[in-house]
Structure formats: C-alpha cells, structure tokens
Design a protein around this motif. Sequence first.
Motif, mmCIF file in Angstrom:
data_model
loop_
_atom_site.group_PDB
_atom_site.id
_atom_site.type_symbol
_atom_site.label_atom_id
_atom_site.label_comp_id
_atom_site.label_asym_id
_atom_site.label_seq_id
_atom_site.Cartn_x
_atom_site.Cartn_y
_atom_site.Cartn_z
ATOM 1 N N ALA A 245 -0.451 -10.645 -4.671
ATOM 2 C CA ALA A 245 0.889 -11.182 -4.428
ATOM 3 C C ALA A 245 1.343 -10.735 -3.047
ATOM 4 O O ALA A 245 1.176 -9.564 -2.695
ATOM 5 C CB ALA A 245 1.869 -10.700 -5.495
ATOM 6 N N PRO A 246 1.912 -11.639 -2.239
ATOM 7 C CA PRO A 246 2.339 -11.266 -0.897
ATOM 8 C C PRO A 246 3.574 -10.363 -0.925
ATOM 9 O O PRO A 246 4.448 -10.518 -1.770
ATOM 10 C CB PRO A 246 2.663 -12.612 -0.251
ATOM 11 N N VAL A 247 3.611 -9.413 0.011
ATOM 12 C CA VAL A 247 4.756 -8.514 0.165
ATOM 13 C C VAL A 247 5.130 -8.504 1.641
ATOM 14 O O VAL A 247 4.301 -8.152 2.495
ATOM 15 C CB VAL A 247 4.420 -7.082 -0.306
ATOM 16 N N ALA A 248 6.372 -8.898 1.956
ATOM 17 C CA ALA A 248 6.803 -8.966 3.353
ATOM 18 C C ALA A 248 6.871 -7.577 3.973
ATOM 19 O O ALA A 248 6.380 -7.341 5.081
ATOM 20 C CB ALA A 248 8.159 -9.665 3.446
ATOM 21 N N ALA A 249 7.490 -6.636 3.258
ATOM 22 C CA ALA A 249 7.616 -5.260 3.762
ATOM 23 C C ALA A 249 7.860 -4.335 2.592
ATOM 24 O O ALA A 249 8.646 -4.647 1.692
ATOM 25 C CB ALA A 249 8.758 -5.150 4.767
ATOM 26 N N VAL A 250 7.171 -3.199 2.592
ATOM 27 C CA VAL A 250 7.342 -2.212 1.525
ATOM 28 C C VAL A 250 8.528 -1.310 1.867
ATOM 29 O O VAL A 250 8.561 -0.686 2.928
ATOM 30 C CB VAL A 250 6.072 -1.353 1.352
ATOM 31 N N ARG A 251 9.489 -1.261 0.967
ATOM 32 C CA ARG A 251 10.636 -0.365 1.143
ATOM 33 C C ARG A 251 10.468 0.909 0.338
ATOM 34 O O ARG A 251 10.750 1.995 0.804
ATOM 35 C CB ARG A 251 11.930 -1.091 0.757
ATOM 36 N N SER A 252 10.013 0.791 -0.902
ATOM 37 C CA SER A 252 9.743 1.952 -1.750
ATOM 38 C C SER A 252 8.818 1.521 -2.873
ATOM 39 O O SER A 252 9.063 0.502 -3.521
ATOM 40 C CB SER A 252 11.035 2.527 -2.334
ATOM 41 N N ASP A 253 7.752 2.297 -3.093
ATOM 42 C CA ASP A 253 6.845 1.951 -4.200
ATOM 43 C C ASP A 253 7.119 2.775 -5.450
ATOM 44 O O ASP A 253 6.338 2.745 -6.396
ATOM 45 C CB ASP A 253 5.383 2.074 -3.769
ATOM 46 N N VAL A 254 8.235 3.501 -5.478
ATOM 47 C CA VAL A 254 8.588 4.284 -6.661
ATOM 48 C C VAL A 254 8.876 3.332 -7.824
ATOM 49 O O VAL A 254 9.751 2.472 -7.733
ATOM 50 C CB VAL A 254 9.825 5.173 -6.392
ATOM 51 N N GLY A 255 8.127 3.464 -8.895
ATOM 52 C CA GLY A 255 8.354 2.639 -10.076
ATOM 53 C C GLY A 255 7.742 1.255 -10.020
ATOM 54 O O GLY A 255 7.891 0.479 -10.970
ATOM 55 N N ALA A 256 7.021 0.927 -8.937
ATOM 56 C CA ALA A 256 6.471 -0.424 -8.826
ATOM 57 C C ALA A 256 5.410 -0.686 -9.895
ATOM 58 O O ALA A 256 5.352 -1.778 -10.480
ATOM 59 C CB ALA A 256 5.881 -0.640 -7.437
ATOM 60 N N GLY A 257 4.564 0.306 -10.162
ATOM 61 C CA GLY A 257 3.572 0.142 -11.215
ATOM 62 C C GLY A 257 4.205 -0.007 -12.588
ATOM 63 O O GLY A 257 3.693 -0.742 -13.444
ATOM 64 N N ASP A 258 5.324 0.667 -12.793
ATOM 65 C CA ASP A 258 6.042 0.556 -14.065
ATOM 66 C C ASP A 258 6.660 -0.834 -14.215
ATOM 67 O O ASP A 258 6.664 -1.415 -15.306
ATOM 68 C CB ASP A 258 7.132 1.629 -14.150
#
Length: 318
Positions: A245-258
């Motif tokens: 899946a495309p992501v323009a910019a990562v701001r925070s990956d906290v909780g992304a897997g959840d």
Amino acid sequence: MIVTITPNPSLDRTYELGTLVPGEVNRASHDRLDPGGKGVNVSRALTAAGHRTSAVLPLGGLSGQLLSDLLRRQGIDVAAVAISGDTRINVSIAEDGGSLTKINAVGPELSAAESAALLALVRDAQKTGRGTGFDVQWLACCGSLPRGLAPEWYAEVVAQVHSGGARIALDTSGPALLAALSARPDVVKPNREELAEAVGRPVRTVGDAVDAAGELRERGAQQVLASLGADGMLLVAEESWYGTAPVAAVRSDVGAGDASLAGFLGAGGTGPEALVAALAHGAAAVQLPGSVMPTPAHLDPAAVVVTADIPLDRPLRG
C-alpha cells in the motif's frame, strides 16, 4: 464482537519535534497522551472503524485509572482486573524526518492470583453478548506478557478460547509465541524481526518471509499475517497472498501494526479481502500522529495491491 486481551497495557506519551539532540533540552512542537498496548490499540482501531469491541486488561494505580477513563471516553467497553502494581507509561519521540525513538517501561509484575483472575476474565468476556446479537467471533491476544505470567499463558488462553467456540488471533513474539503455536491459534501476526527470531535465521527477502511463515504453520499456526514494514504484508494460509500500500509520508508508526490487525479481523480475518483491509489500515495509521487510529475516512483500499503471484526474490529493505 471482537474482544482484545492486553496483559501489559500502557499509557503512551508521544512527543513530536524537529530533531532530537541527546544531552540537550529538547522542546516538543506537539505532544499527546493515548491509551496503549497492542490489544488496546486494536480495540481503538476497531472502534474507529465502527466495530463493537471490549478490552480485557489488568489495571493498577493512577495510570491504570487514567487508561480506563481514556478508553471509555472513546466508547470502548473495559473489562479490568485490579492489580497492585502501577500500569506502565511509555514514551515515544517522533522526529520530523520520520525517526522514532521509543522508551518502553517494563510494567508491573502480576501475582498468581492476578494472573488467574485475568484468565477468568477472558473466559467471562468470551461469554459476553451471547443471545444479544453481539456474539464474540474473535479474541485477539496482543503484546508482551508482564512479569509473573509464564510464556505458556497465551497457549492456555488459545485452548480456552477454542473450547468456547471462538477464533483467536495472537500478536506476540519470542517464547510466548513459540509456546502458543501447538495450541493452533487461528492467526498469528509477527513482523519481520519476530519471524526471524521465531525460526532462528535471517529474513532478507519476501521468499524468506514466506518460508518462515510456512514453518510457523507447520508448528501449528493456521494463518500467518506477516508485516514486512515498508515492504508490505504477507498472508500465508492454505493459499498465500502478498500486498503493498502506498504511503506518502510516515509520521508515526506507533500502533500501525495493531491497526493492520484490526482491519484484518474487522474484514473477517481470512482471505485476500482481509489482507487488503489490513494494508489499508496500516498505511493510514503511519500517516497519523502518535498512535491515532484511522477512521474509514482515512482509508484508501483502492490503492492497495494484493497478488497471489508473490515476488519471492524481492529483497526487503533495512
């Protein structure tokens, strides 16, 4: 209904700043306080997506009370065991360039009585809603085990859940993951590092990840939903799929897997459509601050690409 179980929950304080300078006074541009712990985040993501959920967790001290209050304000049912120790507080520092520094507290130690009470609460939560139209379809066990709980604790939960007729998702690592595999969890959700740790060898390509996931299935997992970070996700079951899946910019990956696991379970917890939902939720989550969970307005499932033609030779970044 989907019930989540978080044996070692937390309050998550996130600070956003330009660049972290060690040894100096750093001033944050933004900060926020969120309920934390992997299962808690799954419940938050499910609620944001409009699903009914209940969060089972041990809580102690003022931090535990605040965590409970924050969850209830978000419309999440809370089923808690009162413990003598204080619920932990974790700190994340998110820099503008995408770097994230995390400090996770060890958390309280549960007594034998508190451990037994938590297991009993899981059993009671599984019965919640029967006959009311909100039967429990999935229980999601997520995160590390606190001190006082043996690695086999999750295996006992898996067996208990199956005996009650529900399905169970397991998102943990190390000895707790390995001990639970023989109980045949319906899905496990390791990331790349956890996959490598579980099989005892590096995971450098998509094909390596497929092989490692297959080994976890041989040991008992019925499905493996593997997060490969910026390289997408795998779903390895009787059939296998790979997606990005495309992501323009990562701001925070906290909780992304959840958030990904919540999307997967909310979409039925099996097959390519559930993988699409997982990827859409994960991609949306990393573009939000702290551990904010995406709502349907944040999701772009049409941008997700899922295929059964898995690029086995593709190297993984990092």
